[in-house]
Design a protein around this motif. Sequence first.
Motif, mmCIF file in Angstrom:
data_model
loop_
_atom_site.group_PDB
_atom_site.id
_atom_site.type_symbol
_atom_site.label_atom_id
_atom_site.label_comp_id
_atom_site.label_asym_id
_atom_site.label_seq_id
_atom_site.Cartn_x
_atom_site.Cartn_y
_atom_site.Cartn_z
ATOM 1 N N ALA A 176 -32.573 -44.263 38.782
ATOM 2 C CA ALA A 176 -32.630 -42.833 38.463
ATOM 3 C C ALA A 176 -32.216 -42.580 37.015
ATOM 4 O O ALA A 176 -32.823 -41.773 36.309
ATOM 5 C CB ALA A 176 -31.730 -42.047 39.404
ATOM 6 N N LEU A 177 -31.178 -43.271 36.568
ATOM 7 C CA LEU A 177 -30.717 -43.124 35.184
ATOM 8 C C LEU A 177 -31.801 -43.565 34.213
ATOM 9 O O LEU A 177 -32.007 -42.934 33.165
ATOM 10 C CB LEU A 177 -29.444 -43.934 34.973
ATOM 11 N N LYS A 178 -32.508 -44.617 34.566
ATOM 12 C CA LYS A 178 -33.558 -45.156 33.694
ATOM 13 C C LYS A 178 -34.725 -44.174 33.532
ATOM 14 O O LYS A 178 -35.280 -44.030 32.442
ATOM 15 C CB LYS A 178 -34.063 -46.480 34.266
ATOM 16 N N PHE A 179 -35.080 -43.488 34.613
ATOM 17 C CA PHE A 179 -36.262 -42.623 34.574
ATOM 18 C C PHE A 179 -35.947 -41.144 34.344
ATOM 19 O O PHE A 179 -36.749 -40.419 33.756
ATOM 20 C CB PHE A 179 -37.062 -42.773 35.872
ATOM 21 N N TYR A 180 -34.780 -40.689 34.822
ATOM 22 C CA TYR A 180 -34.466 -39.269 34.737
ATOM 23 C C TYR A 180 -33.241 -38.980 33.873
ATOM 24 O O TYR A 180 -32.798 -37.825 33.802
ATOM 25 C CB TYR A 180 -34.243 -38.700 36.146
ATOM 26 N N ASN A 181 -32.678 -40.032 33.273
ATOM 27 C CA ASN A 181 -31.474 -39.901 32.445
ATOM 28 C C ASN A 181 -30.306 -39.291 33.216
ATOM 29 O O ASN A 181 -29.437 -38.632 32.637
ATOM 30 C CB ASN A 181 -31.758 -39.054 31.188
ATOM 31 N N ASP A 182 -30.307 -39.480 34.521
ATOM 32 C CA ASP A 182 -29.246 -38.928 35.361
ATOM 33 C C ASP A 182 -29.180 -39.718 36.661
ATOM 34 O O ASP A 182 -30.116 -39.668 37.472
ATOM 35 C CB ASP A 182 -29.503 -37.449 35.652
ATOM 36 N N GLU A 183 -28.079 -40.458 36.857
ATOM 37 C CA GLU A 183 -27.944 -41.279 38.053
ATOM 38 C C GLU A 183 -27.837 -40.451 39.323
ATOM 39 O O GLU A 183 -28.007 -40.967 40.428
ATOM 40 C CB GLU A 183 -26.721 -42.210 37.933
ATOM 41 N N LYS A 184 -27.589 -39.150 39.184
ATOM 42 C CA LYS A 184 -27.436 -38.293 40.358
ATOM 43 C C LYS A 184 -28.763 -37.993 41.046
ATOM 44 O O LYS A 184 -28.785 -37.365 42.109
ATOM 45 C CB LYS A 184 -26.729 -37.001 39.975
ATOM 46 N N PHE A 185 -29.854 -38.462 40.461
ATOM 47 C CA PHE A 185 -31.155 -38.300 41.108
ATOM 48 C C PHE A 185 -31.519 -39.550 41.923
ATOM 49 O O PHE A 185 -32.698 -39.790 42.206
ATOM 50 C CB PHE A 185 -32.242 -37.991 40.085
ATOM 51 N N ASP A 186 -30.492 -40.321 42.305
ATOM 52 C CA ASP A 186 -30.748 -41.489 43.154
ATOM 53 C C ASP A 186 -31.427 -41.084 44.456
ATOM 54 O O ASP A 186 -32.263 -41.822 44.999
ATOM 55 C CB ASP A 186 -29.457 -42.250 43.431
ATOM 56 N N TRP A 187 -31.099 -39.905 44.976
ATOM 57 C CA TRP A 187 -31.700 -39.414 46.215
ATOM 58 C C TRP A 187 -33.215 -39.256 46.080
ATOM 59 O O TRP A 187 -33.969 -39.474 47.036
ATOM 60 C CB TRP A 187 -31.078 -38.070 46.628
#
Length: 221
Positions: free
Chosen positions: A63-74
């Motif tokens: 998620a961090l790699k694609f959305y710059n935010d690990e909170k989008f793991d869901w």
Amino acid sequence: MSRPYFREVPNFNYVNLDSNVSSEFIQMKNLFKRAKIRDDILDNVRFFNKYSIVGDERPDQVALKFYNDEKFDWLVLLSNNIINIRDEWPLDNDSFMNYLIAKYENEAGYSAVHHYETLEYKDNNGIIVLPKGLKVSEGYQFKYYDSFLEQIVTVNNISQPVTNYEYELEEQEKKRDIFILKPEYLGVVLNDLKKLMKYKEGTEQFVSSTLKQANNIKLYD
């Protein structure tokens, strides 16, 4: 799954069974309310990029790699209909080895033969008459008509063993190929999430669009 997913999950008032007051409730997130990406997006490949999980990458790292935010793991999990991470996401190396030991008890167990698979075989015209990777029995043989020789040819022992370790590793590798929602469609999915998570007025136990409440019934000792 983490925020912002849980931020949108509505609440539910449960009767507090530890209280002597039957009207007292405990408010918590309704984890039975689960979101999904709508079918017209999920079934259309143009909304997604193919991605192969690298090494021991976790959903939050992807998620961090694609959305710059690990909170989008869901969202990474939701895009691939993954519910149980342990079973549906590739294990890290240590967890994989622990899984092997637990399942096969020891190294001798996961070094044992799981099954046999065919080797690729071509006829004299260079045409593949037996593809690689078919599950067969030990010492497999097959017959085919060779047009070059104009005769039926018998091929013996055209298989190789696959160990439990190799089989389990291949099963893990299959889980590496996933789909990632393109960042430009993130807003669409987030808006859908907000709408889907809201309770509809008139439904059972409705209090508000973000709250339902259990029936005011309590069992006493």
